[in-house]
Design an enzyme around this catalytic site. Structure first.
Site, PDB file in Angstrom:
ATOM      1  N   HIS A  27       0.828  -1.210   0.000  1.00 38.00           N
ATOM      2  CA  HIS A  27       0.000   0.000   0.000  1.00 38.00           C
ATOM      3  C   HIS A  27       0.864   1.264   0.000  1.00 38.00           C
ATOM      4  CE1 HIS A  27       1.004   0.849   4.198  1.00 38.00           C
ATOM      5  NE2 HIS A  27       0.851  -0.447   4.417  1.00 38.00           N
ATOM      6  N   GLU A  98      -2.312  -7.198   7.455  1.00 40.34           N
ATOM      7  CA  GLU A  98      -0.985  -7.172   8.069  1.00 40.34           C
ATOM      8  C   GLU A  98      -0.942  -8.009   9.345  1.00 40.34           C
ATOM      9  OE1 GLU A  98       2.111  -7.185   7.994  1.00 40.34           O
ATOM     10  OE2 GLU A  98       2.676  -5.085   7.616  1.00 40.34           O
TER      11      GLU A  98
END
Length: 212
Positions: A27, A98
């Site tokens: 990202h 994550e």
């Protein structure tokens, strides 16, 4: 019932017969650089948006068959930007989120070192097995991430697929492709909007780009 944690070495090998190319993307930049985000939901900065737009421009004409993303905001926002440019609707997969850093989340590195000195030492020595209080280890994260990658590759044999995930997730996938133990995962740099390219063949895999 206790969760079954697979040993990293016993995870299924990802294979395909047609040469599936995976564009693995981190990202874009988030506001709190230098802090541990983990499962905290952060959106992109203006610079982070520009970083992802640059990746999208690079992937124009590649022919992305599918676009997948973690369910955290910073990954979804990045995938939506990519999707608009590449004409692909993101598919959200929670297992790609994550690593959970537990009580480390929201803290700076200095704060982690001060509050959790023993855990920080374990992280430096072996990030693959280190487990912050209330969090998960990277091997535990691998046990949810790698089976999803296997499914994606099998679903898109011979195609080109993009995935927007996170630094830790990307390192786990890259270590598996390279045959590296997770204790070495932090040796693989993953800047914001990093582009990695992995190609999966039948019984073989080729890492074409890391941290591009």
């Amino acid at each position: 019932m206790a969760q079954r944690i697979l040993e990293y070495g016993t995870l299924p090998r990802v294979t395909s017969t047609g040469g599936t190319r995976l564009y693995l993307i981190r990202h874009g930049e988030t506001p709190r650089r230098g802090y541990c985000n983990g499962h905290l939901d952060e959106t992109l900065t203006a610079n982070g948006i520009s970083e992802i737009e640059a990746v999208a421009d690079r992937l124009k004409g590649v022919g992305i068959a599918a676009l997948y993303a973690s369910d955290l905001k910073r990954a979804i926002q990045s995938a939506e930007i990519l999707g608009l440019i590449l004409n692909s609707q993101p598919i959200i997969l929670p297992p790609l989120r994550e690593k959970c850093f537990g009580q480390w989340e929201g803290l700076s590195q200095a704060e982690i070192q001060e509050r959790f000195p023993s855990e920080w030492k374990q992280w430096v020595l072996n990030p693959g097995d280190a487990k912050p209080t209330g969090g998960e280890s990277c091997r535990e994260m691998a046990s949810r991430v790698l089976p999803v990658i296997e499914q994606i590759v099998k679903r898109h044999l011979g195609e080109r697929v993009a995935i927007v995930a996170h630094g830790g997730v990307n390192r786990v996938i890259l270590c598996h492709a390279l045959g590296l133990d997770l204790r070495y995962m932090e040796r693989l740099a993953q800047r914001h909007a990093a582009l990695n390219i992995i190609e999966y063949f039948d019984e073989d895999v080729s890492v074409r780009l890391v941290n591009g």
